[in-house]
Design a protein around this motif. Structure first.
Motif, PDB file in Angstrom:
ATOM      1  N   ARG A 156       7.594  -2.207  -5.457  1.00  0.00           N
ATOM      2  CA  ARG A 156       6.319  -2.056  -4.751  1.00  0.00           C
ATOM      3  C   ARG A 156       5.986  -3.345  -4.007  1.00  0.00           C
ATOM      4  N   GLN A 157       5.248  -3.232  -2.928  1.00  0.00           N
ATOM      5  CA  GLN A 157       4.742  -4.393  -2.206  1.00  0.00           C
ATOM      6  C   GLN A 157       3.366  -4.063  -1.667  1.00  0.00           C
ATOM      7  N   TYR A 158       2.443  -4.985  -1.851  1.00  0.00           N
ATOM      8  CA  TYR A 158       1.068  -4.742  -1.436  1.00  0.00           C
ATOM      9  C   TYR A 158       0.468  -5.996  -0.808  1.00  0.00           C
TER      10      TYR A 158
ATOM     11  N   LEU B 265      -1.876   1.493 -10.532  1.00  0.00           N
ATOM     12  CA  LEU B 265      -0.580   2.021 -10.110  1.00  0.00           C
ATOM     13  C   LEU B 265       0.281   2.173 -11.359  1.00  0.00           C
TER      14      LEU B 265
ATOM     15  N   ARG C 178       4.532  -8.615  -4.711  1.00  0.00           N
ATOM     16  CA  ARG C 178       5.772  -7.845  -4.698  1.00  0.00           C
ATOM     17  C   ARG C 178       6.244  -7.639  -6.121  1.00  0.00           C
TER      18      ARG C 178
END
Length: 602
Positions: free
Chosen positions: A65-67, A76, A54
């Motif tokens: 952003r969160q992945y 990114l 995060r």
């Protein structure tokens, strides 16, 4: 270019490294070294791919952003600014992580990074093991002394414990802890081989720290009729010893289970040799420490040699002394055994603004809220109580459903009136609750409500003044006819519940963990069957001839505990003029007046 490179080391910590600029890219590389195979429910690859990354604005203004690592793009882009990068891996990264696990550890870490335009920036994020780790080791003397099946359960809460039996000797257990200085509660149970005596002992490891292992070594010794068990707590930084004593055949006061000590009463227990003393003449004497006179209560024989008494009408947060009085079977005078034992009663927190005397227009001019930021009392400066006013008054202040009135039962300044209304296109039940109103969903016609407030006491009930005026149901809403239908008499409800609701399960937040969406019945909670509810009390008042509160009436709502070994984390107090208002059902002129709410600790 903004480049983020990261490496996870699962031996003791996880390391992440980043660098970059405002207009470039951010990439993430993860690697695991030395993951213990015997403790990993996930493979190395699964652990890496399932890690949660995060990225937040460093000023806490929001998530950027969160992945999940497996779904994270190779590059990114981020604008020049300050950021905080959080990483979670292992059990903690699952959608519904287990609070207690034999297998899967969790890692967590965070670091700040500043992205500067046209330059590279690097940052290292260290994610350390974030579990509180238990390890129980049984000395061979335990198997020699106890029948098979002896065990020690340990956990952060009643429903999330690990049970150590002989086959799990020396095994690590992993707990995901939240809150400040969490405690591990433990309970030993076993039956002695020599005489079939069942022994139970409980305790607590206070102020547990994430990333540390707590080792408990249990050993059996016996001398002079006393059964002793030594427990060693090794937190890898300092060592504490807790010597636990069971009195098996000798006569005297036994240690009270900490969970049997309440704010207003506690359970005194003792062992009495019935071959030496009269079982019908066993008494406890008690007094507030520092006072002169003793009070006396007869003991109840629970089983052969085991006696107890409920000592009540005590003051909260007060130390008391108590002792055992017995009479020999051989005749002679009554004996007072041993020096007095002591306990300190639990705390007795009150409900903030339980008389509803403090109000303000802190939120809006449309209605009064039950707090005042300018109050001289800290507990009255922030919101604890809320209602559905924020939803009902979107069409104007005339649709307020919770408001103060001067009609009171005991000479106080004001009480609260909860009034059900039909507001434009929807029925709105008059309500008041501990928590906060969320949002109105225009598309569905419903709204979100967050129930609960942090709370650590164990009250025995709720006392309050109520008055109720209702009628026959004229708004069906989407209520099942099995619950209520047009023509039935409307009902008011007062509810109090204590529980350990986790925001991750109930979709709320830290302060108010239970989220209810009135447009989605799947979010409704039945506190009678809810597994996280440890105590519940409800008062239902019908508007038919059985109405007990046609005028101001003082009532008590008893709390029934499903679990007396677990301490609550939150409290829900809710009141509604129409019991099935969540379904938009009721009588659109029902009114419930409430005042003088007081928690009981009897």
């Amino acid at each position: 270019m903004l480049l983020l490179a990261a490496a996870i080391s699962a031996t003791s910590c996880v390391d992440y490294t980043t660098s970059g600029n405002a207009d470039g890219g951010l990439s993430l590389e993860l690697a695991v070294n030395g993951l213990p195979e015997t403790r990993a429910a996930m493979t190395e690859t699964e652990l890496l791919n399932s890690a949660i990354v995060r990225i937040y604005k460093s000023d806490f203004s929001g998530l950027v952003r969160q992945y999940v690592k497996a779904d994270m793009p190779a590059v990114l882009y981020l604008p020049a600014d300050g950021y905080r990068i959080d990483v979670e891996a292992g059990e903690l990264a699952k959608a519904e992580p287990a609070e207690a696990s034999w297998e899967q550890m969790s890692w967590k870490g965070s670091a700040n990074a500043t992205v500067t335009a046209s330059s590279n920036t690097s940052v290292t994020v260290t994610a350390k093991v974030c579990n509180v780790i238990s390890n129980v080791r049984f000395d061979p003397t335990m198997a020699e002394a106890f029948e098979s099946g002896y065990s020690l359960s340990i956990g952060l809460s009643e429903g999330n414990s690990l049970v150590y039996t002989a086959d799990k000797d020396g095994k690590d257990g992993f707990f995901i802890a939240s809150g400040f200085e969490p405690s591990l509660s433990w309970r030993f149970e076993g039956t002695l081989k020599k005489n079939g005596t069942k022994l139970t002992k409980t305790g607590k490891i206070d102020a547990g720290e994430n990333g540390k292992r707590y080792v408990m070594g249990l050993k059996y010794t016996e001398s002079d009729g006393l059964l002793t068990m030594s427990v060693l707590v090794d937190d890898s930084v300092n060592t504490k010893y807790d010597n636990i004593t069971f009195i098996a055949t000798s006569t005297g006061v036994a240690e009270t289970d900490p969970t049997d000590i309440w704010a207003g009463h506690f359970k005194a227990v003792a062992d009495v040799d019935e071959g030496e003393y009269d079982k019908d003449k066993v008494y406890f004497e008690y007094r507030k420490t520092g006072t002169e006179n003793w009070s006396r209560i007869g003991a109840t024989r629970e089983s052969e040699g085991s006696f107890s008494a409920n000592i009540a009408e005590l003051q909260a947060e007060t130390e008391y002394e108590y002792r055992l009085a017995v009479t020999p079977l051989s005749g002679g005078d009554e004996e007072i055994l041993d020096a007095p034992s002591t306990i300190t009663t639990d705390s007795a927190p009150a409900l903030p603004n339980g008389g509803f005397e403090t109000t303000s227009n802190a939120e809006t001019s449309k209605y009064l809220s039950l707090y005042d930021p300018s109050s001289s009392f800290e507990e009255l400066r922030t919101k604890w109580w809320d209602s559905g006013n924020a939803g009902s008054t979107t069409v104007g202040s005339s649709s307020v459903i919770c408001y103060p009135v001067s009609d009171t039962p005991d000479g106080s300044r004001q009480s609260m009136c909860l009034q059900s209304r039909y507001v434009v296109i929807k029925f709105a039940a008059g309500n008041l609750f501990s928590g906060r109103f969320g949002d109105v969903d225009i598309s569905s016609g419903g709204g979100t409500v967050y129930f609960g407030r942090p709370f650590k006491g164990r009250p025995t009930g709720l006392r309050l003044w109520v008055k109720y005026s209702g009628g026959t149901v004229n708004q069906q809403g989407n209520a099942p006819t099995s619950l209520i239908k047009k023509g039935d008499y409307d009902k008011a409800i007062v509810r109090i519940a204590l529980g350990t609701w986790d925001k991750r399960t109930y979709k709320g937040d830290n302060d108010s963990p239970i989220l209810v969406n009135t447009a989605d019945v799947s979010t409704f909670i039945d506190y009678n069957t809810d597994p996280s509810t440890i105590a519940l009390g409800e008062l239902i008042i019908s508007s038919d001839g059985s109405n007990i509160a046609q005028g101001w009436t003082k009532v008590t709502v008893d709390l029934n505990y499903k679990d007396t070994r677990t301490y609550p984390t939150h409290i829900v107090v809710s009141m509604a003029a129409s019991m099935y208002g969540d379904y938009f059902a009721g009588y659109d002129q029902s009114k419930l007046w409430v005042d003088g709410l007081e928690l009981l600790y009897e």
